[in-house]
Design an enzyme around this catalytic site. Structure first.
Site, PDB file in Angstrom:
ATOM      1  N   HIS A  34      -7.428  16.506  -8.284  1.00  8.91           N
ATOM      2  CA  HIS A  34      -7.749  16.757  -6.879  1.00  8.91           C
ATOM      3  C   HIS A  34      -7.809  18.254  -6.596  1.00  8.91           C
ATOM      4  O   HIS A  34      -6.784  18.861  -6.286  1.00  8.91           O
ATOM      5  CB  HIS A  34      -6.687  16.112  -5.990  1.00  8.91           C
ATOM      6  CG  HIS A  34      -6.558  14.632  -6.179  1.00  8.91           C
ATOM      7  ND1 HIS A  34      -5.914  14.071  -7.270  1.00  8.91           N
ATOM      8  CD2 HIS A  34      -7.000  13.596  -5.424  1.00  8.91           C
ATOM      9  CE1 HIS A  34      -5.964  12.742  -7.171  1.00  8.91           C
ATOM     10  NE2 HIS A  34      -6.613  12.434  -6.066  1.00  8.91           N
ATOM     11  N   HIS A 269     -12.273  16.108  -2.614  1.00  7.34           N
ATOM     12  CA  HIS A 269     -10.909  15.543  -2.562  1.00  7.34           C
ATOM     13  C   HIS A 269     -10.346  15.231  -3.938  1.00  7.34           C
ATOM     14  O   HIS A 269      -9.282  15.724  -4.299  1.00  7.34           O
ATOM     15  CB  HIS A 269     -10.866  14.269  -1.699  1.00  7.34           C
ATOM     16  CG  HIS A 269      -9.605  13.484  -1.898  1.00  7.34           C
ATOM     17  ND1 HIS A 269      -8.472  13.716  -1.167  1.00  7.34           N
ATOM     18  CD2 HIS A 269      -9.282  12.512  -2.801  1.00  7.34           C
ATOM     19  CE1 HIS A 269      -7.508  12.908  -1.599  1.00  7.34           C
ATOM     20  NE2 HIS A 269      -7.975  12.170  -2.579  1.00  7.34           N
ATOM     21  N   GLU A 419      13.608   0.608   7.893  1.00  9.32           N
ATOM     22  CA  GLU A 419      14.058   0.303   6.530  1.00  9.32           C
ATOM     23  C   GLU A 419      13.418   1.217   5.488  1.00  9.32           C
ATOM     24  O   GLU A 419      14.093   1.759   4.612  1.00  9.32           O
ATOM     25  CB  GLU A 419      13.776  -1.163   6.189  1.00  9.32           C
ATOM     26  CG  GLU A 419      14.591  -2.168   7.013  1.00  9.32           C
ATOM     27  CD  GLU A 419      14.011  -2.415   8.401  1.00  9.32           C
ATOM     28  OE1 GLU A 419      12.873  -1.980   8.670  1.00  9.32           O
ATOM     29  OE2 GLU A 419      14.702  -3.059   9.236  1.00  9.32           O
ATOM     30  N   HIS A 481      13.888 -14.957   7.857  1.00  6.78           N
ATOM     31  CA  HIS A 481      15.076 -14.175   7.517  1.00  6.78           C
ATOM     32  C   HIS A 481      15.743 -14.636   6.221  1.00  6.78           C
ATOM     33  O   HIS A 481      16.775 -14.111   5.843  1.00  6.78           O
ATOM     34  CB  HIS A 481      16.089 -14.229   8.668  1.00  6.78           C
ATOM     35  CG  HIS A 481      15.736 -13.321   9.803  1.00  6.78           C
ATOM     36  ND1 HIS A 481      14.507 -13.350  10.419  1.00  6.78           N
ATOM     37  CD2 HIS A 481      16.437 -12.332  10.423  1.00  6.78           C
ATOM     38  CE1 HIS A 481      14.474 -12.427  11.383  1.00  6.78           C
ATOM     39  NE2 HIS A 481      15.630 -11.803  11.389  1.00  6.78           N
TER      40      HIS A 481
HETATM   41  C1  LIG Z   1       0.613   5.197   0.022  1.00  8.90           C
HETATM   42  C2  LIG Z   1      -0.668   5.713  -0.549  1.00  8.90           C
HETATM   43  N1  LIG Z   1      -1.817   5.100  -0.245  1.00  8.90           N
HETATM   44  C3  LIG Z   1      -2.969   5.526  -0.769  1.00  8.90           C
HETATM   45  C4  LIG Z   1      -2.996   6.580  -1.639  1.00  8.90           C
HETATM   46  C5  LIG Z   1      -4.306   7.016  -2.272  1.00  8.90           C
HETATM   47  N2  LIG Z   1      -4.704   8.323  -1.691  1.00  8.90           N
HETATM   48  C6  LIG Z   1      -4.441   9.474  -2.300  1.00  8.90           C
HETATM   49  S1  LIG Z   1      -4.945  10.810  -1.420  1.00  8.90           S
HETATM   50  C7  LIG Z   1      -5.561   9.813  -0.187  1.00  8.90           C
HETATM   51  C8  LIG Z   1      -6.220  10.416   1.017  1.00  8.90           C
HETATM   52  C9  LIG Z   1      -5.333  11.390   1.625  1.00  8.90           C
HETATM   53  O1  LIG Z   1      -5.958  12.112   2.595  1.00  8.90           O
HETATM   54  P1  LIG Z   1      -5.387  13.522   2.950  1.00  8.90           P
HETATM   55  O2  LIG Z   1      -3.926  13.475   2.973  1.00  8.90           O
HETATM   56  O3  LIG Z   1      -6.082  13.986   4.164  1.00  8.90           O
HETATM   57  O4  LIG Z   1      -5.767  14.393   1.685  1.00  8.90           O
HETATM   58  P2  LIG Z   1      -6.988  15.390   1.506  1.00  8.90           P
HETATM   59  O5  LIG Z   1      -8.184  14.567   1.170  1.00  8.90           O
HETATM   60  O6  LIG Z   1      -7.152  16.126   2.775  1.00  8.90           O
HETATM   61  O7  LIG Z   1      -6.562  16.235   0.370  1.00  8.90           O
HETATM   62  C10 LIG Z   1      -5.349   8.480  -0.497  1.00  8.90           C
HETATM   63  C11 LIG Z   1      -5.787   7.366   0.361  1.00  8.90           C
HETATM   64  C12 LIG Z   1      -1.764   7.176  -1.947  1.00  8.90           C
HETATM   65  N3  LIG Z   1      -1.675   8.199  -2.791  1.00  8.90           N
HETATM   66  N4  LIG Z   1      -0.633   6.755  -1.377  1.00  8.90           N
END
Ligand SMILES: Cc1ncc(C[n+]2csc(CCOP(=O)(O)OP(=O)(O)O)c2C)c(N)n1
Ligand SMILES: [Mg+2]
Length: 673
Positions: A34, A269, A419, A481
């Site tokens: 990334h 990204h 939680e 529950h």
């Molecule tokens: C809980 C979770 N869901 C999905 C992902 C997959 N994922 C990684 S980065 C991302 C998008 C994040 O967007 P942002 O925080 O705005 O990052 P940017 O593209 O700006 O670097 C996703 C959906 C993850 N890492 N964790």
């Protein structure tokens, strides 16, 4: 004429570009990763890490260092670049090996693997939640150890996060709680780039983030240009002036800043930019150095080793003055942050366990757990308990505990109904050091927290999770529950120890085991309803600690083995009597922790479960995990459906958890029927 070589002085943009290009080159080499977030946050990172962040690259374990959490863990190359350039033990070859097997630069930052990585991040939202735990731990440790004129705990927790972390629900749990607690040394920087994986976030994320955080009681610094060093500088300076609130700095940034065609788009990204775009980026940034090449003057400007050593030396001098004035507290502080149990822990715990072995009253294991907490708390001042608004049900409090929510000196956290937040905050407390945290909720809601439990196990954190109301024994609250699959599914998480004790002594031993375990977390699965105490000799505590042991019928050859946990152990014992009356010799094996039993040597396992003897396993939950002990020619009494709303005792009978049913299955597998 003499030629005088003039060299332009290093600019802060050059310093940020070094970070950008390390990320670009590493992602390109791996052809995976990334680049966008590191390129977008490089200017902010330069200001924070070079001007404000107090750390010593030579000693990532310095207890009073500032903490840094990259909650948008996909931007891992930003962190690796920072660690490398400031002088941590992360050589350039590790960056060249980004995302490769056994490198110290895995796809997402991993705690313990890389010096300077404070927590494992990647599952979005949990990093910032860990940071709330770290900031809370700092506050509580300061309350416990600082003395007038002697401040030995005083550090900040910095977080970078992106849109993803803010969209995740857990960020609400954690940031709402941080606001209520007024964690003023928590400083969060939001990478407001308007982009997530699917593209521009306008279609799915239009919150007024500043208003949201203001409503939580945070100080919010709005609309900072995340590429304007002076503006970032001013925002961080403001964030560091105490005001009784955590601070959110909203920075407008451009994802992939510097990449001519991909900047500002989701193409930056999560994929390598490609050779053509990388070359164009070099050109656009004026970074005319080869891949992974960082000029000496830029390296020198990043190097934080001297300043870091100096900062730690100053702290050590303060700590020595503290030691001179408060020798006992200083020794205790060192013990606590090293995570060592008190020297006399084993002997005091032995005495306390011996007392538990004599318990007579029939209590629920949740009550037995509270008795254990009561017994351990005086020995363990590092105890930091809590519950997600179920204190009176989980029985996670103890007489002398005081609420952290009510003022200084607290040892018990009322987490509210949160939680997932609770577990990930607790992970942050464990990561920070100085405490042995535990917390409770109903077992059925462990699902809400599950990925936090998984990360606790992945990071190998010493923590205890109390899960009460562990079966249909919950009764009238009904199927919503009544946990069915939860105990079995927790057992599937590697490195998570799961205990489902059957009485006061098993509960005490399970607690002790969790406290002494230093390489991972422990779940205690406990009943709402009373359970009888089981018999045993002086060796019973040691046997329990092996996870599974012969509770009854070990002295003779058995015709059948009855395996049970928790509330079903008493059923097995009653069935054993019924079988004896029919001339069938049954051995009862109590298996409070299959995960611990599975780690015993084969000889011990075979001693407890002699091969060839027919087996019946009984547990009020899904049957899947039990076939490995019962064998396909054995029997498993469990339930593979949801429960019903009725009194617990009635439900046990309705679903066939009775001595008669155990007896019947035992006769069947032993071919006596
Ligand atoms: C809980 C979770 N869901 C999905 C992902 C997959 N994922 C990684 S980065 C991302 C998008 C994040 O967007 P942002 O925080 O705005 O990052 P940017 O593209 O700006 O670097 C996703 C959906 C993850 N890492 N964790
Ligand atoms: Mg984004």
């Amino acid at each position: 004429m003499d030629v005088i070589e003039t060299k332009a002085p290093v600019t802060r943009t050059d310093l940020a570009n070094a970070l950008r290009m390390l990320a670009v080159d590493a992602v390109e080499a791996a052809n995976s990763g990334h680049p966008g977030a590191p390129m977008g946050m490089a200017d902010i990172a330069e200001v924070l890490w070079r001007r404000h962040f107090r750390h010593n690259p030579a000693n990532p374990a310095w207890p009073d260092r500032d903490r840094f959490v990259l909650s948008n863990g996909h931007g891992s190359m930003l962190l690796y670049g920072l660690l490398h350039l400031t002088g941590y033990d992360l050589p350039l070859d590790e960056l060249r090996n980004f995302r490769q097997l056994h490198s110290r630069t895995p796809g997402h930052p991993e705690y313990r693997l890389t010096a300077g990585v404070e927590t494992t991040t990647g599952p979005l939202g949990q990093g910032v939640t860990n940071a709330v735990g770290m900031a809370l731990a700092e506050k509580l440790l300061a309350e416990q150890f600082n003395r007038p004129g002697h401040t030995i705990v005083d550090h900040r927790t910095f977080v970078f996060l992106g849109d993803g972390c803010l969209m995740e629900g857990i960020s609400h749990e954690a940031c709402s709680f941080a606001g209520t607690l007024g964690l003023e040394k928590l400083i969060v920087v939001y990478d407001d780039n308007g982009i997530s994986i699917d593209g521009h976030v306008q279609g799915w994320f239009t919150d007024d983030t500043p208003a949201r955080f203001a409503a939580y009681g945070w100080r919010v610094i709005r609309a900072v240009d995340g590429h304007d060093t002076a503006a970032i500088e001013a925002a961080l300076a403001e964030a560091m002036t105490p005001c009784g609130k955590p601070t959110l700095i909203c920075c407008r940034t451009v994802i992939g800043k510097g990449a001519p065609t991909k900047a500002g788009t989701h193409d930056a990204h999560g994929a390598a930019l490609g050779a053509k775009e990388v070359a164009a980026t070099r050109e656009a940034l004026g970074w005319l150095h080869g891949p992974f090449e960082v000029p000496d003057d830029i390296r020198a400007a990043w190097d934080a080793r001297d300043a870091g050593a100096q900062a730690e030396r100053e702290w050590r001098a303060r700590f020595e003055a503290y030691r001179a004035a408060f020798p006992a507290e200083a020794a205790e502080f060192e013990r606590r942050v090293a995570g060592r149990l008190p020297d006399d822990f084993a002997s005091r715990a032995d005495a306390w366990i011996a007392g538990a072995a004599k318990a007579e009253a029939s209590v629920a294991t949740r009550k037995a757990s509270q008795m254990a907490i009561e017994g351990l708390a005086p020995i363990l001042p590092e105890f930091l308990g809590g519950s997600a608004d179920l204190t009176g049900s989980n029985l996670t409090n103890w007489k002398a505990c005081r609420s952290v929510n009510a003022g200084a000196g607290g040892t018990y956290i009322h987490y509210g109904v949160r939680e997932f937040g609770m577990v990930a905050i607790q992970n942050g407390i464990a990561l920070h050091g100085g405490f042995l945290p535990f917390s409770g909720t109903f077992l059925v809601f462990s699902d809400y927290a599950r990925n936090g439990l998984r990360l606790a196990a992945l990071m190998g954190l010493r923590e205890i999770f109390v899960f009460t109301h562990d079966s249909i024994g919950v009764g009238e609250d009904g199927p919503t529950h009544q946990p069915i699959e939860h105990t079995a599914s927790l057992r599937l998480i590697p490195n998570l120890d799961v205990w489902r004790p059957c009485d006061v002594l098993e509960t005490a031993v399970a607690w002790r085991f969790g406290v002494e375990r230093n390489d991972g977390p422990t779940c205690l699965v406990l009943t709402r309803q009373n359970l009888p105490n089981q018999p045993g000799g002086d060796d019973r505590p040691a046997l329990i600690a092996r996870g599974g042991y012969v509770l009854a019928g070990g002295d003779a050859d058995a015709d059948v083995l009855l395996l049970a946990t928790g509330s079903e152990v008493a059923l097995a014992m009653a069935a054993r009597d019924q079988l004896a009356a029919k001339g069938v010799a049954a051995r009862v094996v109590s298996m409070p922790s299959t995960t611990v039993f599975d780690r015993q040597d084969k000889a011990y396992q075979a001693e407890v479960l002699p091969p060839g003897v027919p087996r019946v396993a009984v547990e009020a939950g899904v049957t899947d995990g039990w076939w490995k002990y019962a064998g396909l020619d054995g029997a498993v009494i469990g339930m593979n459906r949801f429960g019903e709303s009725a009194p617990g005792g009635k439900l046990f009978a309705y679903f066939g958890f009775t001595p008669e049913r155990v007896t019947e299955e035992a006769l069947r597998v032993a071919r006596r029927k």
